[in-house]
Design an enzyme around this catalytic site. Sequence first.
Site, PDB file in Angstrom:
ATOM      1  N   HIS A  82       1.186  -3.108  -3.404  1.00 44.88           N
ATOM      2  CA  HIS A  82       1.565  -1.922  -2.726  1.00 44.88           C
ATOM      3  C   HIS A  82       0.584  -1.116  -2.350  1.00 44.88           C
ATOM      4  CE1 HIS A  82       5.990  -2.394  -3.873  1.00 44.88           C
ATOM      5  NE2 HIS A  82       5.673  -3.232  -3.423  1.00 44.88           N
ATOM      6  N   GLU A  84       0.129   2.321  -2.553  1.00 41.16           N
ATOM      7  CA  GLU A  84      -0.141   3.218  -3.367  1.00 41.16           C
ATOM      8  C   GLU A  84      -0.955   2.583  -4.469  1.00 41.16           C
ATOM      9  OE1 GLU A  84       2.858   2.135  -2.230  1.00 41.16           O
ATOM     10  OE2 GLU A  84       4.356   3.676  -2.886  1.00 41.16           O
ATOM     11  N   CYS A 129       7.902   3.080  -4.817  1.00 45.80           N
ATOM     12  CA  CYS A 129       8.788   2.378  -5.653  1.00 45.80           C
ATOM     13  C   CYS A 129       8.875   2.560  -7.111  1.00 45.80           C
ATOM     14  CB  CYS A 129       8.708   0.707  -5.512  1.00 45.80           C
ATOM     15  SG  CYS A 129       7.159   0.272  -6.304  1.00 45.80           S
ATOM     16  N   CYS A 132       5.268   1.953  -8.765  1.00 48.05           N
ATOM     17  CA  CYS A 132       4.152   2.799  -8.208  1.00 48.05           C
ATOM     18  C   CYS A 132       4.318   4.036  -8.705  1.00 48.05           C
ATOM     19  CB  CYS A 132       4.095   2.625  -6.458  1.00 48.05           C
ATOM     20  SG  CYS A 132       3.446   1.141  -5.922  1.00 48.05           S
TER      21      CYS A 132
END
Length: 174
Positions: A82, A84, A129, A132
């Site tokens: 991801h 992040e 999410c 993250c």
Amino acid sequence: MGKLERRDKTNYYLDLAEMVSQRCTCLRKAYGAVIVKNDEVISTGYVGAPRGRQNCSDLGYCLREKMGIPRGERYEFCRSVHAEANAILCASRRDMIGATLYLVGRMVEKDEETGVYRRGGYVEGTVCCSMCKRLVINAGITQVVCRDDAERYRVIDVKDWVEDDESLRGVLGY
């Protein structure tokens, strides 16, 4: 004497995150993240497969989509890291302590006639999410700013994610 109109700083950093998202290789969502501390960009990240592995955009399909897995679930089937997480991986913790993470998500849409994927509208309710969120907490980042549209955004105090541990309530995904 006239004044030069300037973009406000929050939207400026969100614009940078949106630009970073253009490197995304996910066929579902294009996310970009920028970590900023004391008005200095510390790190950027976008969604993509680990270095050296094929991206979904290279393969031409998303395994999670093929399997009908909804947003926010069964990350072990996702090929990507991801945005992040990538931004956090590229920064030192001492630089992230007290920093702000700016996050922008755009839909990715396939033109059925041409088979070409294009960036679509903003992801509704963009937020980190659950995985993250844990990374953001441990990195020492204090705020996350999520873009809702070209002008509007939400500011999230990371302390709220610590106090409201959604994993204890069995909340899945986003």
